[in-house]
Design a protein around this motif. Structure first.
Motif, PDB file in Angstrom:
ATOM      1  N   ASP A 114      13.210  23.743   8.496  1.00 54.09           N
ATOM      2  CA  ASP A 114      13.960  24.146   9.290  1.00 54.09           C
ATOM      3  C   ASP A 114      13.389  24.145  11.099  1.00 54.09           C
ATOM      4  N   ALA A 115      12.202  24.391  10.986  1.00 56.28           N
ATOM      5  CA  ALA A 115      11.638  24.391  12.362  1.00 56.28           C
ATOM      6  C   ALA A 115      11.254  22.776  12.629  1.00 56.28           C
ATOM      7  N   ARG A 119      13.177  20.908  15.858  1.00 53.38           N
ATOM      8  CA  ARG A 119      12.357  20.240  17.274  1.00 53.38           C
ATOM      9  C   ARG A 119      12.949  18.797  17.316  1.00 53.38           C
ATOM     10  N   TRP A 120      13.236  18.192  16.144  1.00 56.71           N
ATOM     11  CA  TRP A 120      13.672  16.748  16.514  1.00 56.71           C
ATOM     12  C   TRP A 120      15.173  16.873  17.001  1.00 56.71           C
ATOM     13  N   VAL A 121      16.023  17.760  16.743  1.00 53.94           N
ATOM     14  CA  VAL A 121      17.093  17.690  17.512  1.00 53.94           C
ATOM     15  C   VAL A 121      17.095  18.062  18.846  1.00 53.94           C
ATOM     16  N   ASN A 140      12.738  11.937  -7.636  1.00 53.85           N
ATOM     17  CA  ASN A 140      11.721  11.885  -8.428  1.00 53.85           C
ATOM     18  C   ASN A 140      10.850  13.539  -8.370  1.00 53.85           C
ATOM     19  N   ASP A 141      11.759  14.510  -8.537  1.00 54.74           N
ATOM     20  CA  ASP A 141      11.211  15.723  -8.104  1.00 54.74           C
ATOM     21  C   ASP A 141      10.811  16.209  -6.631  1.00 54.74           C
ATOM     22  N   ILE A 142      11.160  15.271  -5.768  1.00 52.53           N
ATOM     23  CA  ILE A 142      10.694  15.690  -4.472  1.00 52.53           C
ATOM     24  C   ILE A 142      12.236  16.193  -3.797  1.00 52.53           C
ATOM     25  N   LYS A 143      11.917  17.251  -3.160  1.00 53.39           N
ATOM     26  CA  LYS A 143      13.175  17.407  -2.271  1.00 53.39           C
ATOM     27  C   LYS A 143      13.364  16.649  -0.870  1.00 53.39           C
ATOM     28  N   VAL A 144      14.169  16.238  -0.534  1.00 53.53           N
ATOM     29  CA  VAL A 144      14.411  15.455   0.872  1.00 53.53           C
ATOM     30  C   VAL A 144      15.458  15.932   1.469  1.00 53.53           C
ATOM     31  N   THR A 145      15.118  16.259   2.831  1.00 49.62           N
ATOM     32  CA  THR A 145      16.052  16.716   3.801  1.00 49.62           C
ATOM     33  C   THR A 145      16.351  15.556   4.778  1.00 49.62           C
ATOM     34  N   VAL A 146      17.480  14.907   4.855  1.00 55.01           N
ATOM     35  CA  VAL A 146      17.953  13.894   5.565  1.00 55.01           C
ATOM     36  C   VAL A 146      18.724  14.634   6.941  1.00 55.01           C
ATOM     37  N   VAL A 147      18.137  13.968   8.007  1.00 60.38           N
ATOM     38  CA  VAL A 147      18.675  14.483   9.399  1.00 60.38           C
ATOM     39  C   VAL A 147      19.375  13.263  10.233  1.00 60.38           C
ATOM     40  N   MET A 172      18.319   8.815  15.910  1.00 59.59           N
ATOM     41  CA  MET A 172      17.218   9.352  15.285  1.00 59.59           C
ATOM     42  C   MET A 172      17.792   9.532  13.617  1.00 59.59           C
ATOM     43  N   LEU A 173      16.910   9.003  12.683  1.00 61.54           N
ATOM     44  CA  LEU A 173      17.233   8.899  11.294  1.00 61.54           C
ATOM     45  C   LEU A 173      16.037   9.702  10.734  1.00 61.54           C
ATOM     46  N   GLY A 174      16.108  10.864  10.240  1.00 62.04           N
ATOM     47  CA  GLY A 174      14.692  11.470   9.776  1.00 62.04           C
ATOM     48  C   GLY A 174      14.732  12.038   8.428  1.00 62.04           C
ATOM     49  N   ALA A 175      13.623  11.865   7.786  1.00 63.18           N
ATOM     50  CA  ALA A 175      13.721  12.629   6.359  1.00 63.18           C
ATOM     51  C   ALA A 175      12.674  13.292   6.036  1.00 63.18           C
ATOM     52  N   ILE A 176      12.517  14.433   5.722  1.00 66.01           N
ATOM     53  CA  ILE A 176      11.408  15.468   5.504  1.00 66.01           C
ATOM     54  C   ILE A 176      11.513  15.506   3.778  1.00 66.01           C
ATOM     55  N   ALA A 177      10.236  15.089   3.437  1.00 67.48           N
ATOM     56  CA  ALA A 177      10.272  15.158   2.027  1.00 67.48           C
ATOM     57  C   ALA A 177       9.175  16.451   1.703  1.00 67.48           C
TER      58      ALA A 177
END
Length: 213
Positions: A114-115, A119-121, A140-147, A172-177
């Motif tokens: 979330d932090a 920052r990205w936004v 593949n068992d990895i949680k990915v949040t796409v923004v 901006m297209l971001g992914a946090i894995a």
């Protein structure tokens, strides 16, 4: 006494003496005692040289826990990393009518999901009415949040860092894995909106190829 008898009396003792001398056992001839054969020193036992220790090839270095691998699309051109925090940098060729190429940065850092999204936004001074968008996927068992964020891009969004000149019509297209071990990896594409939107399909392919090494 006649002369003949006198001669015989003198000869007889002489003959007897000679006979006695001849009857004596002759002395044994002295012989030399053979010397014992010379003894040579026993040969020193042959010592074998110690065998050289067997050397084995060093084990291949193991990847650090939580390291990610991915497949970059052919349209993403590899570029030099500007700093040590970057794991990889790609350039995405600009779409027709856009003034700049887009850039995809891949890094690993601390902080919560979330932090980092906040920052990205915050890097957009003005946002479009439908920004930001947020979704989650499992790869593949990895949680990915796409923004997704669209609007006027204004800079780094880092405390103490000056903002760059505002760039309207940016995206901006971001992914946090988040790996199973809890480490966060950041995949962030920024650039002119048309270019970023056109690269969305390839971005999704990269995200869907994520895997822990």
């Amino acid at each position: 006494m006649t002369m003949t008898m006198l001669r015989s009396a003198k000869v007889l003792p002489l003959v007897a003496a000679l006979a006695a001398a001849c009857s004596k056992t002759p002395e044994p001839t002295a012989t030399s005692t053979p010397e014992p054969p010379a003894q040579t020193a026993p040969a020193a036992p042959t010592q074998k040289a110690p065998a050289a220790p067997t050397q084995t090839a060093p084990a291949a270095a193991q990847p650090a826990a939580g390291e990610l691998a991915w497949d970059a699309p052919a349209s993403f051109e590899t570029a030099p990393n500007p700093n040590s925090m970057r794991k990889a940098t790609y350039k995405i060729k600009r779409a027709a009518g856009d003034a700049e190429d887009a850039e995809l940065s891949i890094s690993q850092a601390g902080g919560s999901v979330d932090a980092n999204i906040t920052r990205w936004v915050g890097q957009f001074a003005e946002k479009s009415a439908d920004s930001p968008k947020r979704s989650e996927v499992k790869v593949n068992d990895i949680k990915v949040t796409v923004v997704e964020v669209r609007g006027t891009f204004s800079g780094s969004g880092m405390p103490g860092m000056p903002a760059s000149a505002p760039k309207p019509a940016y995206a901006m297209l971001g992914a946090i894995a988040e790996t199973p071990s809890g480490e966060l990896w950041f995949f962030k594409m920024t650039g002119p909106e048309k270019t970023v939107t056109g690269a969305r399909a390839d971005f999704d392919k990269l995200v869907n190829s994520l895997r822990v090494k």
